[in-house]
Write a protein that holds these residues in place. Structure first.
Motif, PDB file in Angstrom:
ATOM      1  N   LEU A   1      -4.039  11.765 -38.248  1.00  0.00           N
ATOM      2  CA  LEU A   1      -2.791  11.047 -38.028  1.00  0.00           C
ATOM      3  C   LEU A   1      -2.178  11.392 -36.674  1.00  0.00           C
ATOM      4  N   ALA A   2      -1.505  10.408 -36.103  1.00  0.00           N
ATOM      5  CA  ALA A   2      -0.687  10.661 -34.920  1.00  0.00           C
ATOM      6  C   ALA A   2       0.658  11.230 -35.367  1.00  0.00           C
ATOM      7  N   GLY A   3       1.417  11.747 -34.404  1.00  0.00           N
ATOM      8  CA  GLY A   3       2.742  12.244 -34.718  1.00  0.00           C
ATOM      9  C   GLY A   3       2.742  13.616 -35.343  1.00  0.00           C
ATOM     10  N   THR A   4       3.883  13.995 -35.886  1.00  0.00           N
ATOM     11  CA  THR A   4       4.054  15.350 -36.412  1.00  0.00           C
ATOM     12  C   THR A   4       4.528  15.387 -37.863  1.00  0.00           C
ATOM     13  N   PHE A   5       4.755  14.230 -38.475  1.00  0.00           N
ATOM     14  CA  PHE A   5       5.300  14.184 -39.833  1.00  0.00           C
ATOM     15  C   PHE A   5       4.494  15.055 -40.793  1.00  0.00           C
ATOM     16  N   HIS A   6       3.166  15.040 -40.640  1.00  0.00           N
ATOM     17  CA  HIS A   6       2.278  15.703 -41.594  1.00  0.00           C
ATOM     18  C   HIS A   6       2.211  17.218 -41.432  1.00  0.00           C
ATOM     19  N   ARG A   7       2.514  17.720 -40.269  1.00  0.00           N
ATOM     20  CA  ARG A   7       2.223  19.129 -39.980  1.00  0.00           C
ATOM     21  C   ARG A   7       2.973  20.120 -40.871  1.00  0.00           C
ATOM     22  N   PRO A   8       4.275  19.943 -41.115  1.00  0.00           N
ATOM     23  CA  PRO A   8       4.965  20.904 -41.995  1.00  0.00           C
ATOM     24  C   PRO A   8       4.521  20.796 -43.455  1.00  0.00           C
ATOM     25  N   LEU A   9       3.779  19.735 -43.782  1.00  0.00           N
ATOM     26  CA  LEU A   9       3.391  19.499 -45.175  1.00  0.00           C
ATOM     27  C   LEU A   9       1.986  19.997 -45.490  1.00  0.00           C
ATOM     28  N   ALA A  10       1.329  20.625 -44.525  1.00  0.00           N
ATOM     29  CA  ALA A  10      -0.058  21.053 -44.725  1.00  0.00           C
ATOM     30  C   ALA A  10      -0.200  21.897 -45.992  1.00  0.00           C
ATOM     31  N   GLY A  11      -1.136  21.475 -46.846  1.00  0.00           N
ATOM     32  CA  GLY A  11      -1.387  22.181 -48.095  1.00  0.00           C
ATOM     33  C   GLY A  11      -0.672  21.589 -49.294  1.00  0.00           C
ATOM     34  N   VAL A  12       0.227  20.632 -49.075  1.00  0.00           N
ATOM     35  CA  VAL A  12       0.972  20.000 -50.168  1.00  0.00           C
ATOM     36  C   VAL A  12       0.211  18.771 -50.648  1.00  0.00           C
ATOM     37  N   SER A  13       0.123  18.594 -51.960  1.00  0.00           N
ATOM     38  CA  SER A  13      -0.567  17.427 -52.513  1.00  0.00           C
ATOM     39  C   SER A  13       0.317  16.739 -53.549  1.00  0.00           C
ATOM     40  N   HIS A  14       0.078  15.453 -53.736  1.00  0.00           N
ATOM     41  CA  HIS A  14       0.804  14.680 -54.742  1.00  0.00           C
ATOM     42  C   HIS A  14       0.075  13.355 -54.954  1.00  0.00           C
TER      43      HIS A  14
ATOM     44  N   GLY B   1      -4.482   7.742 -56.086  1.00  0.00           N
ATOM     45  CA  GLY B   1      -5.103   9.029 -56.371  1.00  0.00           C
ATOM     46  C   GLY B   1      -4.295  10.164 -55.769  1.00  0.00           C
ATOM     47  N   SER B   2      -4.927  11.309 -55.679  1.00  0.00           N
ATOM     48  CA  SER B   2      -4.266  12.505 -55.155  1.00  0.00           C
ATOM     49  C   SER B   2      -4.429  12.577 -53.642  1.00  0.00           C
ATOM     50  N   LEU B   3      -3.310  12.799 -52.949  1.00  0.00           N
ATOM     51  CA  LEU B   3      -3.298  12.897 -51.488  1.00  0.00           C
ATOM     52  C   LEU B   3      -2.973  14.332 -51.095  1.00  0.00           C
ATOM     53  N   LEU B   4      -3.703  14.859 -50.119  1.00  0.00           N
ATOM     54  CA  LEU B   4      -3.470  16.212 -49.613  1.00  0.00           C
ATOM     55  C   LEU B   4      -3.085  16.140 -48.143  1.00  0.00           C
ATOM     56  N   TRP B   5      -1.917  16.665 -47.809  1.00  0.00           N
ATOM     57  CA  TRP B   5      -1.498  16.735 -46.412  1.00  0.00           C
ATOM     58  C   TRP B   5      -2.169  17.929 -45.741  1.00  0.00           C
ATOM     59  N   THR B   6      -2.562  17.751 -44.485  1.00  0.00           N
ATOM     60  CA  THR B   6      -3.249  18.807 -43.742  1.00  0.00           C
ATOM     61  C   THR B   6      -2.632  18.932 -42.345  1.00  0.00           C
ATOM     62  N   HIS B   7      -3.096  19.924 -41.594  1.00  0.00           N
ATOM     63  CA  HIS B   7      -2.567  20.119 -40.244  1.00  0.00           C
ATOM     64  C   HIS B   7      -2.978  18.999 -39.298  1.00  0.00           C
ATOM     65  N   PHE B   8      -4.057  18.269 -39.627  1.00  0.00           N
ATOM     66  CA  PHE B   8      -4.523  17.185 -38.756  1.00  0.00           C
ATOM     67  C   PHE B   8      -4.168  15.804 -39.290  1.00  0.00           C
ATOM     68  N   GLY B   9      -3.799  15.709 -40.570  1.00  0.00           N
ATOM     69  CA  GLY B   9      -3.506  14.409 -41.151  1.00  0.00           C
ATOM     70  C   GLY B   9      -3.476  14.460 -42.666  1.00  0.00           C
ATOM     71  N   VAL B  10      -4.392  13.729 -43.304  1.00  0.00           N
ATOM     72  CA  VAL B  10      -4.447  13.696 -44.759  1.00  0.00           C
ATOM     73  C   VAL B  10      -5.891  13.782 -45.244  1.00  0.00           C
ATOM     74  N   SER B  11      -6.050  14.412 -46.405  1.00  0.00           N
ATOM     75  CA  SER B  11      -7.352  14.523 -47.043  1.00  0.00           C
ATOM     76  C   SER B  11      -7.116  14.337 -48.541  1.00  0.00           C
ATOM     77  N   GLY B  12      -7.991  14.911 -49.352  1.00  0.00           N
ATOM     78  CA  GLY B  12      -7.881  14.716 -50.789  1.00  0.00           C
ATOM     79  C   GLY B  12      -8.602  13.446 -51.215  1.00  0.00           C
ATOM     80  N   PRO B  13      -8.829  13.273 -52.517  1.00  0.00           N
ATOM     81  CA  PRO B  13      -9.603  12.128 -53.015  1.00  0.00           C
ATOM     82  C   PRO B  13      -9.111  10.773 -52.514  1.00  0.00           C
ATOM     83  N   LEU B  14      -7.795  10.566 -52.477  1.00  0.00           N
ATOM     84  CA  LEU B  14      -7.275   9.260 -52.062  1.00  0.00           C
ATOM     85  C   LEU B  14      -7.617   8.956 -50.611  1.00  0.00           C
ATOM     86  N   ALA B  15      -7.353   9.893 -49.710  1.00  0.00           N
ATOM     87  CA  ALA B  15      -7.636   9.673 -48.288  1.00  0.00           C
ATOM     88  C   ALA B  15      -9.130   9.505 -48.052  1.00  0.00           C
ATOM     89  N   LEU B  16      -9.953  10.308 -48.733  1.00  0.00           N
ATOM     90  CA  LEU B  16     -11.392  10.206 -48.551  1.00  0.00           C
ATOM     91  C   LEU B  16     -11.901   8.832 -48.980  1.00  0.00           C
TER      92      LEU B  16
END
Length: 402
Positions: free
Chosen positions: A182-195, A213-228
């Motif tokens: 992801l671009a920007g910084t919105f995701h960075r403080p949320l790294a490790g949080v999922s919902h 599905g389940s989304l996981l925020w990371t330092h670079f963007g998003v991961s987890g089953p939904l993002a994948l």
């Protein structure tokens, strides 16, 4: 094993990687999600689903369970129907497959990369090995080289080049099951949080696909089953010269009127409630706080005191937040490849090439990719089983000694 159906034939399996089965070892976090309890063609994307359905029927997930149990690998079910080895170790699966292949007389060769595959005058094939200048002769060849995902495991697209050289059409490839950047910084403080969330791929203003599905925020963007799962759809849409957006719903299953109504209802029932408290019913506190800040909503104001415009802006952010996707982490992190050899070039009953007699294709090299949950392994097992049967039938009435 196919070798058992080819008495007198010499069967060799060549792998360009230094060690056999590297992709199996790293799959499922080192536990190997062998298959899924419920597998249908609807779990796959790419080429003709009728083709996929035919192959899956020929060797189902239940057949895969019986196959591995026959090798001494018991499987157990976890969430969403995922089946893992009882040992909890990918090594158990790989060792069982290697032992079974060797027990069937297959000559397993690692660190032997095929860089040339050509027809010879007899109607067979000549295989040129990289680095040594050596060649091998074969009457039949199965290409099961994977796509381009996890290239360190040996699947770096070389097999696609071999298939193209023998006349096959290659559907353009992209990463699949890859974390999104992801671009920007919105995701960075949320790294490790999922919902739980929902993602929509929007092309030229029209939603093309929506996944939950389940989304996981990371330092670079998003991961987890939904993002994948969504990554392949973003990449496929981005192939064309079209405007592509990814929209995130923080409240899957709810639409704008539902959310606005809930906000109004909460304000009426709990006059002192704040937006922060209201969002706490739907989201982790950190995500709610970040969303309120980005939407310029005072988190401490009473919900009942929000202006209509503020309330509607908050509801809109909850159901359709623009996720600024710039790409994915690419093939080095992708668990699968979208695109590959066009299914029109392959016989669904045998996995034999329609372009090159004597050639068979199986697995990720084909234009088929499944969602997360053991589906891509099931495609590998199913297409390999069909190819093995087709290979055996191709030798019926043909002498295989020598």
């Amino acid at each position: 094993m196919a070798a058992r159906r080819l008495p007198g034939a010499t069967v060799a399996a060549l792998d360009g990687a230094p060690r056999l089965g590297a992709k199996i070892l790293v799959s499922g976090g080192g536990r190997c999600n062998v298959t899924n309890r419920h597998v249908t063609a609807a779990d796959f994307w790419g080429g003709d689903r009728r083709f996929v359905s035919s192959v899956l029927r020929a060797f189902s997930s239940a057949d895969a369970v019986r196959f591995f149990e026959g090798l001494g690998v018991g499987l157990h079910e976890e969430e969403h129907g995922k089946l893992f080895p009882d040992s909890g170790r990918s090594r158990t699966v790989l060792d069982a497959l290697i032992d079974a292949a060797r027990g069937s007389g297959v000559d397993l060769r690692s660190a032997q990369r095929v860089e040339r595959l050509e027809r010879d005058a007899s109607g067979g094939f000549r295989l040129g090995l990289s680095g040594t200048g050596a060649t091998l002769a074969a009457r039949r060849v199965v290409l099961a080289t994977g796509g381009l995902s996890l290239p360190k495991s040996g699947s770096d697209g070389g097999g696609l080049g071999l298939a193209a050289g023998l006349g096959h059409r290659i559907v353009p490839t992209t990463p699949a099951l890859a974390p999104l950047v992801l671009a920007g910084t919105f995701h960075r403080p949320l790294a490790g949080v999922s919902h739980d969330a929902a993602l929509s791929v929007v092309v030229e203003g029209k939603s093309q696909v929506r996944l939950s599905g389940s989304l996981l925020w990371t330092h670079f963007g998003v991961s987890g089953p939904l993002a994948l799962d969504a990554s392949r759809h973003w990449h496929r849409a981005a192939l064309g010269d079209r405007a592509v957006e990814m929209r995130l719903s923080f409240v899957p299953g709810l639409e704008f009127p539902d959310v606005e109504r809930r906000l109004i209802q909460t304000a009426g029932e709990r006059p002192s409630a704040t937006p922060r408290a209201a969002l706490g019913e739907w989201l982790p506190a950190a995500v709610g706080a970040a969303l309120l800040e980005a939407a310029a909503i005072d988190p401490a104001v009473r919900l009942a005191h929000l202006t209509r415009d503020d309330r509607r802006r908050l509801a809109g952010a909850l159901v359709s937040w623009t996720l600024p996707v710039t790409g994915s982490r690419g093939y080095n992190y992708a668990e699968a490849t979208a695109g590959g050899v066009a299914l029109d070039d392959v016989d669904r009953a045998t996995m034999a090439s329609k372009k090159c007699p004597g050639l068979f294709l199986a697995g990720e090299i084909l234009d088929v990719d499944g969602r997360l949950g053991g589906f891509n392994f099931q495609w590998a097992w199913s297409s390999a089983a069909v190819a093995a049967r087709g290979l055996a039938r191709s030798f019926e009435g043909v002498r295989t000694d020598g």
